[in-house]
Design a protein around this motif. Sequence first.
Motif, PDB file in Angstrom:
ATOM      1  N   LEU A 115       0.838  -1.205   0.000  1.00 23.28           N
ATOM      2  CA  LEU A 115       0.000   0.000   0.000  1.00 23.28           C
ATOM      3  C   LEU A 115       0.874   1.257   0.000  1.00 23.28           C
ATOM      4  N   SER A 116       1.922   1.252   0.831  1.00 23.05           N
ATOM      5  CA  SER A 116       2.837   2.401   0.851  1.00 23.05           C
ATOM      6  C   SER A 116       3.512   2.575  -0.502  1.00 23.05           C
ATOM      7  N   TYR A 117       3.896   1.471  -1.117  1.00 25.97           N
ATOM      8  CA  TYR A 117       4.495   1.545  -2.451  1.00 25.97           C
ATOM      9  C   TYR A 117       3.523   2.155  -3.459  1.00 25.97           C
ATOM     10  N   ALA A 118       2.258   1.719  -3.418  1.00 23.65           N
ATOM     11  CA  ALA A 118       1.270   2.228  -4.371  1.00 23.65           C
ATOM     12  C   ALA A 118       1.050   3.728  -4.204  1.00 23.65           C
ATOM     13  N   LEU A 119       1.152   4.224  -2.977  1.00 30.86           N
ATOM     14  CA  LEU A 119       0.941   5.648  -2.730  1.00 30.86           C
ATOM     15  C   LEU A 119       2.185   6.484  -3.032  1.00 30.86           C
ATOM     16  N   ILE A 188      -8.465  -4.051  -0.143  1.00 32.20           N
ATOM     17  CA  ILE A 188      -8.284  -2.598  -0.270  1.00 32.20           C
ATOM     18  C   ILE A 188      -6.959  -2.286  -0.971  1.00 32.20           C
ATOM     19  N   VAL A 189      -5.891  -2.965  -0.531  1.00 30.86           N
ATOM     20  CA  VAL A 189      -4.589  -2.738  -1.161  1.00 30.86           C
ATOM     21  C   VAL A 189      -4.631  -3.150  -2.631  1.00 30.86           C
ATOM     22  N   VAL A 195      -6.037   0.644  -9.248  1.00 32.78           N
ATOM     23  CA  VAL A 195      -6.351   1.995  -9.720  1.00 32.78           C
ATOM     24  C   VAL A 195      -5.078   2.736 -10.131  1.00 32.78           C
ATOM     25  N   ARG A 196      -3.982   2.502  -9.401  1.00 30.87           N
ATOM     26  CA  ARG A 196      -2.739   3.252  -9.647  1.00 30.87           C
ATOM     27  C   ARG A 196      -1.703   2.426 -10.414  1.00 30.87           C
ATOM     28  N   LEU A 205       2.500  -7.666  -8.483  1.00 34.74           N
ATOM     29  CA  LEU A 205       2.168  -7.465  -7.069  1.00 34.74           C
ATOM     30  C   LEU A 205       0.675  -7.683  -6.837  1.00 34.74           C
ATOM     31  N   MET A 206      -0.156  -7.297  -7.804  1.00 37.14           N
ATOM     32  CA  MET A 206      -1.592  -7.558  -7.699  1.00 37.14           C
ATOM     33  C   MET A 206      -1.872  -9.061  -7.687  1.00 37.14           C
ATOM     34  N   VAL A 207      -1.197  -9.807  -8.553  1.00 33.54           N
ATOM     35  CA  VAL A 207      -1.386 -11.264  -8.572  1.00 33.54           C
ATOM     36  C   VAL A 207      -0.925 -11.872  -7.249  1.00 33.54           C
TER      37      VAL A 207
END
Length: 502
Positions: A115-119, A188-189, A195-196, A205-207
Amino acid sequence: MAFGIVAGMLAVSALLAPFVNRQIGRVDSFLPVVQTIMSAADLLTATLLFAQYSVQPHRALLVVASGYIFAGSFAFLQTLSFPGSYAPNGLIGDVYNTPAWFFVLWYTTFPLSILSYALLKDKGKISRGSTTRSIAITLMSVLGTIALLSWLLIAEVEHLPRFFTTGLMLQTPLSNQFNIGLTLLGCIVLLVLFVRRRTVLDLWLMVTLFAAVPNFLVATYAGSARFSVGWYTARGFALIASFMLLSVLVTEMTVLSSRLANALVMQRRERANRFVSIDAATAAIAHEIKSPLGSITLNADTARQVLVAQSPRLEEVHAILKDIGDASLRVDETITSVRKLFRDATDQPVMISIEDVARQVLRLLQHELQFNEVLVVTEFGVEAPFVNADPVQLQQVILNLFKNSIEAMASTPRDGRRLIIGTRVEQTSIVLLSIQDTGTGVSPQDRDRVFEAFFTTKPAGMGLGLAICRTIIERYEGRLVLGKSGPQGSTFEIALPVVSRT
């Protein structure tokens, strides 16, 4: 490939859903083998991510690497504390709640890191200091956090909420609440990352996050999930998830190594050919000038003997000096002809597509474009026009113009960096390659001087690049001009005559 893996996991989950509660026997060796492999894979993935950070120092990569260190460490520590893995009652902690708490930390720290990476990843935060120092600080911080939390779960576990009842190994309501919470956190993550999403790293990472969800669903749905069909399946999915990004990074490294090896082979071949050309030219020079030089030496000795005689014959001296002059002229003509031969051998124009050359240069600059976060927009024609030019020299011209555009956009905000490359045919006989950037542009007083030799607007420039580029283009009856320039950027245009393919 990612879609196929997700579809396969969904299919397996659907097939095994009716049997998720069925106990199929306790295999004590299953968990230590699987989770030790998972830990090793996670730590290898973190190592490769740190290596990538040393090349592309984006702080978001440090966060992802930290997440994999957390995951690999807590997975191995849970294995040490799990009953029946390395000891009947585990090597550390109590038999019941320590493994569960390590599981919670495992699947809390990893998604929070993602999550921190995505932000952070789209903010373009690049470390300006030493990459080695940043990696060392990150490792010390992560390992210190792991050590502190591990001590808490081992030495003070009796003061923490319980996930299992003592003796019966039944889940408490708190266990289900945590499993639901971890499921929601993972979803959520996954949604934020979806989205990003921008890169292949985001995709895998999504997989990986998707493959971890069955762990929580099984634990929520099955009252006692250990050693059931669902438990074994969830651990299998977790094993696959651990190798997802590792496989992608290893594949990428293999491809890059292969390209580097091919480039080195081509470079060595080119160097060998160059040495052969130099040897041939040297042999030709030596062969052609050996005779005139020998004649000059012989005539000089003869002239010296004639002059020291008691009655020097000046007519003979005059003839000797004339022979010396003729021989020196033959040497000069030989050197000139060999230089011309060498120059013609290095300049061999052929019929090529200027769009293909531009695409090759873009591939060469792919890493630099990504590092500087430059968005490339190509507006090529339907049919690639052909021109008559030397491929290597034309490539160098386009490469120089692309690098100038990248440097011109250094002070432009990262979300506004655009490199627009397009081609069009004018009057059916001229192909025009335009290179437009969104940099600071060229000031009005410098527009007429940018192609002058030794004139530059760069603090460390030599002022020869554009001058040489224009000379090369004019050699093929073309032109290189500054189309337009202003605060919104500059446009350079290469115009070359179109040649027919037949």
